[in-house]
Design a protein around this motif. Sequence first.
Motif, short mmCIF file in Angstrom:
data_model
loop_
_atom_site.label_atom_id
_atom_site.label_comp_id
_atom_site.label_asym_id
_atom_site.label_seq_id
_atom_site.Cartn_x
_atom_site.Cartn_y
_atom_site.Cartn_z
N UNK A 71 -9.76 -30.75 19.37
CA UNK A 71 -10.76 -29.92 18.71
C UNK A 71 -11.02 -30.42 17.29
N UNK A 72 -9.98 -30.81 16.58
CA UNK A 72 -10.13 -31.33 15.22
C UNK A 72 -11.01 -32.57 15.22
N UNK A 73 -10.82 -33.45 16.21
CA UNK A 73 -11.61 -34.67 16.29
C UNK A 73 -13.08 -34.36 16.55
N UNK A 74 -13.36 -33.41 17.43
CA UNK A 74 -14.74 -33.02 17.70
C UNK A 74 -15.37 -32.41 16.44
N UNK A 75 -14.63 -31.57 15.74
CA UNK A 75 -15.13 -30.98 14.50
C UNK A 75 -15.42 -32.06 13.47
N UNK A 76 -14.57 -33.06 13.40
CA UNK A 76 -14.72 -34.12 12.41
C UNK A 76 -15.97 -34.96 12.68
N UNK A 77 -16.36 -35.07 13.96
CA UNK A 77 -17.53 -35.89 14.31
C UNK A 77 -18.84 -35.09 14.33
N UNK A 78 -18.75 -33.78 14.22
CA UNK A 78 -19.94 -32.94 14.37
C UNK A 78 -20.96 -33.21 13.26
N UNK A 100 -24.16 -31.30 13.52
CA UNK A 100 -25.13 -30.22 13.62
C UNK A 100 -25.18 -29.34 12.38
N UNK A 101 -26.26 -28.59 12.28
CA UNK A 101 -26.49 -27.74 11.10
C UNK A 101 -25.41 -26.68 10.94
N UNK A 102 -25.06 -26.01 12.03
CA UNK A 102 -24.06 -24.94 11.94
C UNK A 102 -22.70 -25.48 11.53
N UNK A 103 -22.31 -26.62 12.11
CA UNK A 103 -21.03 -27.24 11.75
C UNK A 103 -21.04 -27.67 10.29
N UNK A 104 -22.18 -28.21 9.85
CA UNK A 104 -22.28 -28.64 8.45
C UNK A 104 -22.15 -27.45 7.50
N UNK A 105 -22.77 -26.33 7.87
CA UNK A 105 -22.66 -25.12 7.05
C UNK A 105 -21.22 -24.63 6.98
N UNK A 106 -20.53 -24.67 8.13
CA UNK A 106 -19.13 -24.24 8.15
C UNK A 106 -18.26 -25.17 7.33
N UNK A 139 -14.88 -24.11 16.67
CA UNK A 139 -13.64 -24.51 16.00
C UNK A 139 -13.68 -24.20 14.51
N UNK A 140 -14.80 -24.50 13.88
CA UNK A 140 -14.94 -24.20 12.45
C UNK A 140 -14.86 -22.70 12.19
N UNK A 141 -15.48 -21.91 13.09
CA UNK A 141 -15.44 -20.46 12.90
C UNK A 141 -14.01 -19.95 12.98
N UNK A 142 -13.25 -20.44 13.95
CA UNK A 142 -11.84 -20.04 14.07
C UNK A 142 -11.05 -20.46 12.84
N UNK A 143 -11.27 -21.72 12.42
CA UNK A 143 -10.53 -22.25 11.29
C UNK A 143 -10.83 -21.47 10.01
N UNK A 185 -22.70 -19.20 13.12
CA UNK A 185 -23.18 -18.31 14.15
C UNK A 185 -22.01 -17.77 14.98
N UNK A 186 -22.05 -16.46 15.25
CA UNK A 186 -21.01 -15.82 16.05
C UNK A 186 -21.64 -15.25 17.31
N UNK A 187 -20.98 -15.44 18.44
CA UNK A 187 -21.47 -14.92 19.70
C UNK A 187 -20.81 -13.59 19.99
N UNK A 188 -21.52 -12.73 20.73
CA UNK A 188 -20.89 -11.49 21.16
C UNK A 188 -19.79 -11.82 22.16
N UNK A 189 -18.84 -10.92 22.30
CA UNK A 189 -17.61 -11.20 23.03
C UNK A 189 -17.85 -11.72 24.43
N UNK A 190 -18.77 -11.10 25.19
CA UNK A 190 -18.94 -11.46 26.59
C UNK A 190 -20.23 -12.22 26.85
#
Length: 242
Positions: free
Chosen positions: A104-111, A113-119, A64-68, A3-8
């Motif tokens: 951030x890497x540690x939080x990503x590693x522990x995630x 959620x569905x969106x994180x799993x998809x990423x 974090x996953x989206x950026x990566x 999922x991507x959020x609009x800029x503002x």
Amino acid sequence: MVRRDTTDSPRRRIVEAAVELLEKGGPDAVSTRAVAAAAGMQPPAIYRLFGDKEGLLEAVAEHGYAQFLENKRARLDPEPRDAVEDLRRGWDMVVEFGISRPELFAVMDRATGREAAMAHRAGLEILHGRVRRLAAGGWLRVEEELAAQIIQATGRGAVTTWHSTPAARRDPALLTALREAMVTAVTHAEPTIPRAEAGPAAAARALRAALPDDADVLSDAELHLLREWLTRLAADRSATQA
């Protein structure tokens, strides 16, 4: 699709504020009050959008996953000339991310959620694409699934070991050695570092390891000085060959 959020959007402002606080002060710094203040919003907005702090951290992991993935895809060569070098570049990129953004890497590693799993699965698809190219080129030493597991394990292990080592003792040579051990384990390619080392540096390491804690022949000061000399010789890259 992540999922991507609009800029503002308020959601994006909150997530980016949480990421900034996380990377400056760790998970304890990511309180709902602190995040709301940093985002210029009221705490109820966080509960409305994310439910609680854990929901917010899941959103941080997604971000974090989206950026990566965006960075990974931007640097992806769909038809690399050298599949082994492409493997090295991919491994280096993951490790570089984990080393440069540890919280951030540690939080990503522990995630979880569905969106994180998809990423995470999207990232694995890129990895499996690299492994398939190695197999198609006759480079692969092991089965594709095992190769992917080895690549993941060595990358994660490199990041974990780096951060668990005191800063003064961290040596970039560790990362190179782990990467080349991975390459040797999964491919038929030769490592880019020598398999065996000869010369003054290797001899210095051997002598340093054999030195007793107390030697009657040498004074404490002489023993300390000898260890210092051996350590400098052992670390001298120009002294690796006889």
